[in-house]
Design an enzyme around this catalytic site. Structure first.
Site, PDB file in Angstrom:
ATOM      1  N   LYS A  98      11.670 -65.766 -16.998  1.00 51.08           N
ATOM      2  CA  LYS A  98      11.324 -65.681 -18.420  1.00 51.08           C
ATOM      3  C   LYS A  98      10.675 -66.989 -18.876  1.00 51.08           C
ATOM      4  O   LYS A  98       9.701 -66.976 -19.640  1.00 51.08           O
ATOM      5  CB  LYS A  98      12.575 -65.396 -19.248  1.00 51.08           C
ATOM      6  CG  LYS A  98      12.321 -65.423 -20.759  1.00 51.08           C
ATOM      7  CD  LYS A  98      13.545 -65.027 -21.557  1.00 51.08           C
ATOM      8  CE  LYS A  98      13.235 -65.086 -23.056  1.00 51.08           C
ATOM      9  NZ  LYS A  98      14.355 -64.592 -23.889  1.00 51.08           N
ATOM     10  N   ARG A 131      12.791 -22.471   9.890  1.00 50.75           N
ATOM     11  CA  ARG A 131      11.479 -22.205   9.302  1.00 50.75           C
ATOM     12  C   ARG A 131      10.759 -23.526   9.075  1.00 50.75           C
ATOM     13  O   ARG A 131      11.387 -24.558   8.841  1.00 50.75           O
ATOM     14  CB  ARG A 131      11.671 -21.487   7.965  1.00 50.75           C
ATOM     15  CG  ARG A 131      10.393 -21.006   7.309  1.00 50.75           C
ATOM     16  CD  ARG A 131      10.689 -20.358   5.973  1.00 50.75           C
ATOM     17  NE  ARG A 131      11.059 -21.350   4.957  1.00 50.75           N
ATOM     18  CZ  ARG A 131      11.466 -21.040   3.738  1.00 50.75           C
ATOM     19  NH1 ARG A 131      11.608 -19.777   3.376  1.00 50.75           N
ATOM     20  NH2 ARG A 131      11.770 -21.991   2.873  1.00 50.75           N
ATOM     21  N   ILE A 168      25.781 -61.557  -9.544  1.00 54.37           N
ATOM     22  CA  ILE A 168      25.733 -61.721 -11.003  1.00 54.37           C
ATOM     23  C   ILE A 168      24.993 -63.004 -11.374  1.00 54.37           C
ATOM     24  O   ILE A 168      23.995 -62.992 -12.076  1.00 54.37           O
ATOM     25  CB  ILE A 168      27.147 -61.735 -11.616  1.00 54.37           C
ATOM     26  CG1 ILE A 168      27.892 -60.439 -11.279  1.00 54.37           C
ATOM     27  CG2 ILE A 168      27.070 -61.946 -13.129  1.00 54.37           C
ATOM     28  CD1 ILE A 168      27.226 -59.180 -11.778  1.00 54.37           C
ATOM     29  N   ARG A 175       0.164 -13.657   5.830  1.00 54.00           N
ATOM     30  CA  ARG A 175       0.363 -14.035   7.228  1.00 54.00           C
ATOM     31  C   ARG A 175      -0.595 -13.256   8.142  1.00 54.00           C
ATOM     32  O   ARG A 175      -1.052 -13.765   9.167  1.00 54.00           O
ATOM     33  CB  ARG A 175       1.828 -13.801   7.610  1.00 54.00           C
ATOM     34  CG  ARG A 175       2.258 -14.481   8.894  1.00 54.00           C
ATOM     35  CD  ARG A 175       3.769 -14.578   8.954  1.00 54.00           C
ATOM     36  NE  ARG A 175       4.258 -15.394   7.855  1.00 54.00           N
ATOM     37  CZ  ARG A 175       4.265 -16.731   7.854  1.00 54.00           C
ATOM     38  NH1 ARG A 175       3.832 -17.380   8.914  1.00 54.00           N
ATOM     39  NH2 ARG A 175       4.718 -17.402   6.815  1.00 54.00           N
ATOM     40  N   GLY A 226     -16.180 -35.074  11.638  1.00 55.99           N
ATOM     41  CA  GLY A 226     -15.694 -35.821  10.484  1.00 55.99           C
ATOM     42  C   GLY A 226     -14.195 -35.780  10.316  1.00 55.99           C
ATOM     43  O   GLY A 226     -13.672 -36.056   9.231  1.00 55.99           O
ATOM     44  N   HIS A 228      -8.780 -31.884   6.628  1.00 57.27           N
ATOM     45  CA  HIS A 228      -8.216 -31.395   5.367  1.00 57.27           C
ATOM     46  C   HIS A 228      -6.744 -31.013   5.524  1.00 57.27           C
ATOM     47  O   HIS A 228      -6.315 -29.911   5.153  1.00 57.27           O
ATOM     48  CB  HIS A 228      -9.024 -30.223   4.828  1.00 57.27           C
ATOM     49  CG  HIS A 228     -10.429 -30.596   4.468  1.00 57.27           C
ATOM     50  ND1 HIS A 228     -10.740 -31.543   3.527  1.00 57.27           N
ATOM     51  CD2 HIS A 228     -11.616 -30.160   4.943  1.00 57.27           C
ATOM     52  CE1 HIS A 228     -12.048 -31.674   3.419  1.00 57.27           C
ATOM     53  NE2 HIS A 228     -12.614 -30.846   4.277  1.00 57.27           N
ATOM     54  N   ARG A 251     -11.468 -46.556  -4.255  1.00 57.21           N
ATOM     55  CA  ARG A 251     -12.674 -46.231  -5.030  1.00 57.21           C
ATOM     56  C   ARG A 251     -12.441 -45.012  -5.905  1.00 57.21           C
ATOM     57  O   ARG A 251     -12.929 -44.934  -7.033  1.00 57.21           O
ATOM     58  CB  ARG A 251     -13.857 -45.999  -4.086  1.00 57.21           C
ATOM     59  CG  ARG A 251     -14.408 -47.267  -3.465  1.00 57.21           C
ATOM     60  CD  ARG A 251     -15.653 -46.995  -2.654  1.00 57.21           C
ATOM     61  NE  ARG A 251     -15.375 -46.072  -1.559  1.00 57.21           N
ATOM     62  CZ  ARG A 251     -16.248 -45.196  -1.066  1.00 57.21           C
ATOM     63  NH1 ARG A 251     -17.444 -45.090  -1.612  1.00 57.21           N
ATOM     64  NH2 ARG A 251     -15.926 -44.418  -0.052  1.00 57.21           N
ATOM     65  N   TYR A 252     -11.707 -44.037  -5.376  1.00 44.13           N
ATOM     66  CA  TYR A 252     -11.332 -42.856  -6.143  1.00 44.13           C
ATOM     67  C   TYR A 252     -10.253 -42.107  -5.378  1.00 44.13           C
ATOM     68  O   TYR A 252      -9.853 -42.495  -4.282  1.00 44.13           O
ATOM     69  CB  TYR A 252     -12.537 -41.942  -6.425  1.00 44.13           C
ATOM     70  CG  TYR A 252     -13.336 -41.526  -5.204  1.00 44.13           C
ATOM     71  CD1 TYR A 252     -12.928 -40.459  -4.399  1.00 44.13           C
ATOM     72  CD2 TYR A 252     -14.515 -42.180  -4.870  1.00 44.13           C
ATOM     73  CE1 TYR A 252     -13.662 -40.072  -3.297  1.00 44.13           C
ATOM     74  CE2 TYR A 252     -15.261 -41.792  -3.766  1.00 44.13           C
ATOM     75  CZ  TYR A 252     -14.828 -40.740  -2.982  1.00 44.13           C
ATOM     76  OH  TYR A 252     -15.548 -40.356  -1.897  1.00 44.13           O
ATOM     77  N   THR A 310      27.588 -70.597 -11.461  1.00 45.27           N
ATOM     78  CA  THR A 310      26.431 -71.149 -12.191  1.00 45.27           C
ATOM     79  C   THR A 310      26.347 -70.660 -13.627  1.00 45.27           C
ATOM     80  O   THR A 310      25.418 -71.034 -14.343  1.00 45.27           O
ATOM     81  CB  THR A 310      25.135 -70.764 -11.456  1.00 45.27           C
ATOM     82  OG1 THR A 310      25.076 -69.340 -11.335  1.00 45.27           O
ATOM     83  CG2 THR A 310      25.095 -71.388 -10.073  1.00 45.27           C
TER      84      THR A 310
END
Length: 518
Positions: free
Chosen positions: A136, A514, A125, A439, A308, A279, A218-219, A65
């Site tokens: 474009k 570990r 290609i 620890r 929670g 958390h 929202r945040y 092409t």
């Protein structure tokens, strides 16, 4: 002026039906190679690009092409008279629709027997050139790279007579994201090879990744931070980003982060398991004969902190489990599925989010951590020491029950922020000490947590995510009542710590691995 579409696809999903629709809508079709042959076989009127350009495909299809009659037809702006006059002078018809998807480079390099030559030949290609040109010139040309867009294109042409400007722009954006990802994959592959063009490293010299935005939030962690959630183009089964939300308000930044930790921890167990995260740390984890038993044990560990929290199950949540969970306040419950009765009951809580993720063994290929001006990249921590690899280093040998407890503790400890100490017994956590600089402090906090919950540590097993640099942490654990300890080993003071364990008459095993978690 006739409407013209160029179709050249590697992924031929839906292309025949789409082509038939385009012909019915008055489009003249141009096509190449395998796509043209398929359309001809199915009785769809199509003209080979080689016949249209008067120039044959050559170099084993590498050049098909890349010809002015194709690219001028794509790039000519219909609103510039000089462009249209140039097309007319050279006998070139405008191309209004470009339908192209690229050589399967990603699929090719994922094959175990892929050679360097195979990879190179699957670098497209002509395809990227055409779709970038069309994108474009999206003011005049529509470009489609995703078969999922075919129905929408047909519907719009039928309704509007052409693809609208709004859709053309959206399709153009999709193209540049598509080619960026494609070139990124090629770069990743090539820059991970050695001098002999063989895979040399998991970490390419230049790392490219692409994620798609799921939502603005929202945040972020705090209200003054902006945030968004992105996911990979293709989310492997079992990973959080493939979740479906069944109920509840929009997830927050912290919800998603904590839910990921909870889900990964829960699905790491073979038995029915429940993990409660607060958390980013487990405040309770347990296995049981069923989800209800696992939840009751996990909640008992630290019911105060569980308020929670994020609750994850690795089995379907049934009505019995839902009845227990509904007595407490939780932000998110995630599981592979919910029974109809459980879903109905839990959906009565308007602020509770219910998520489902299909069980699966997939893991992220890399974990990332942003630093100032850079990025730390590592493989995920999915290794877990098998029971057969445990090394008993004390005179006292473990019982089968102690081994089971230690293995459970070791699995949980992997999900606790360092420094981490976890006490367990009979498939449930008793106390968790997380994220301390010392620890010894983690061991004391874990003991205090158990005391607050009214749980005895006598006869418990304790896990430490890293070695004991001194015997003081071990002494705290022994004083609390633990009778066996699992830890990585590897300290220069291992002999001193082992001697302390023998002195205290407890079992100690080394894993040789570990599990720091920062």
């Amino acid at each position: 002026m006739k409407k013209q579409a160029l179709l050249s696809v590697s992924d031929k999903t839906g292309i025949v039906d789409f082509a038939r629709e385009l012909v019915a809508l008055g489009y003249h079709l141009l096509s190449t190679g395998g796509t043209a042959k398929l359309l001809e076989k199915e009785g769809v009127a199509v003209e080979e690009v080689a016949d249209y350009t008067g120039f044959p495909e050559m170099l084993d299809g590498r050049v098909k092409t890349l010809h002015p009659k194709i690219h001028a037809g794509i790039l000519a702006r219909r609103d510039i008279p000089e462009h249209m006059k140039a097309l007319e002078e050279h006998g070139i018809d405008p191309i209004d629709l470009v339908v192209v998807n690229l050589y399967p480079f990603e699929q090719t390099i994922s094959k175990p027997n892929c050679t360097f030559a195979d990879a190179i030949e699957n670098i497209d290609i002509g395809g990227p050139t055409m779709i970038r040109a069309a994108a474009k010139n999206h003011g005049s040309v529509a470009v489609v790279v995703d078969p999922a867009d075919y129905p929408k294109i047909v519907e719009e042409i039928k309704a509007e007579g052409a693809v609208t400007a709004k859709t053309r722009l959206a399709l153009a954006k999709k193209v540049f994201a598509h080619t960026a990802r494609y070139d990124g994959m090629i770069t990743n592959y090539l820059t991970s090879l050695d001098a002999e063009n063989k895979p040399a490293t998991k970490f390419p010299d230049v790392l490219n990744r692409q994620w798609v935005k799921v939502q603005d939030m929202r945040y972020g962690e705090n209200p003054h931070q902006q945030a968004a959630f992105y996911r990979e183009q293709q989310v492997a089964p079992g990973l959080l980003a493939g979740y479906t939300q069944l109920h509840g308000k929009e997830l927050s930044y912290n919800n998603i982060a904590d839910t990921d930790a909870a889900w990964d921890a829960a699905r790491s167990f073979d038995m029915p398991a429940c993990v409660i995260i607060k958390h980013a740390n487990p405040c309770g984890a347990a296995v049981g004969l069923n989800p209800a038993e696992a939840y009751a044990k996990a909640f008992k560990t630290d019911s105060k902190s569980a308020f929670g929290g994020i609750i994850a199950f690795n089995r379907e949540v049934d009505l019995e489990t839902a009845q227990l969970v509904s007595k407490q306040f939780a932000e998110v419950i995630i599981a592979p599925s919910f029974s109809a009765e459980a879903r109905a009951l839990l959906s009565e809580k308007k602020n509770l989010r219910l998520l489902v993720v299909a069980n699966g063994g997939a893991h992220n290929d890399f974990d990332f951590k942003r630093v100032g001006g850079g990025l730390l990249v590592q493989t995920p921590d999915i290794q877990i020491c098998p029971e057969s690899a445990l090394k008993v280093v004390t005179k006292k040998q473990p019982t089968s029950e102690q081994i089971a407890d230690m293995m459970f503790a070791w699995r949980v400890c992997r999900w606790v922020k360092s420094n981490a100490i976890v006490y367990v017994h009979a498939g449930m956590t008793l106390g968790v000490g997380a994220g301390q600089m010392s620890r010894v402090d983690s061991a004391r906090i874990a003991e205090e947590k158990a005391e607050e919950a009214g749980l005895s540590l006598v006869g418990s097993a304790a896990a430490s995510d890293a070695f004991f640099p001194f015997r003081d942490g071990l002494d705290v654990i022994c004083d609390a009542g633990a009778t066996c300890v699992i830890q990585p080993g590897g300290s220069i003071r291992d002999p001193e710590v082992i001697a302390a364990a023998d002195e205290r008459g407890i079992v100690m095993v080394f894993t040789g691995e570990r599990h720091f978690r920062h």
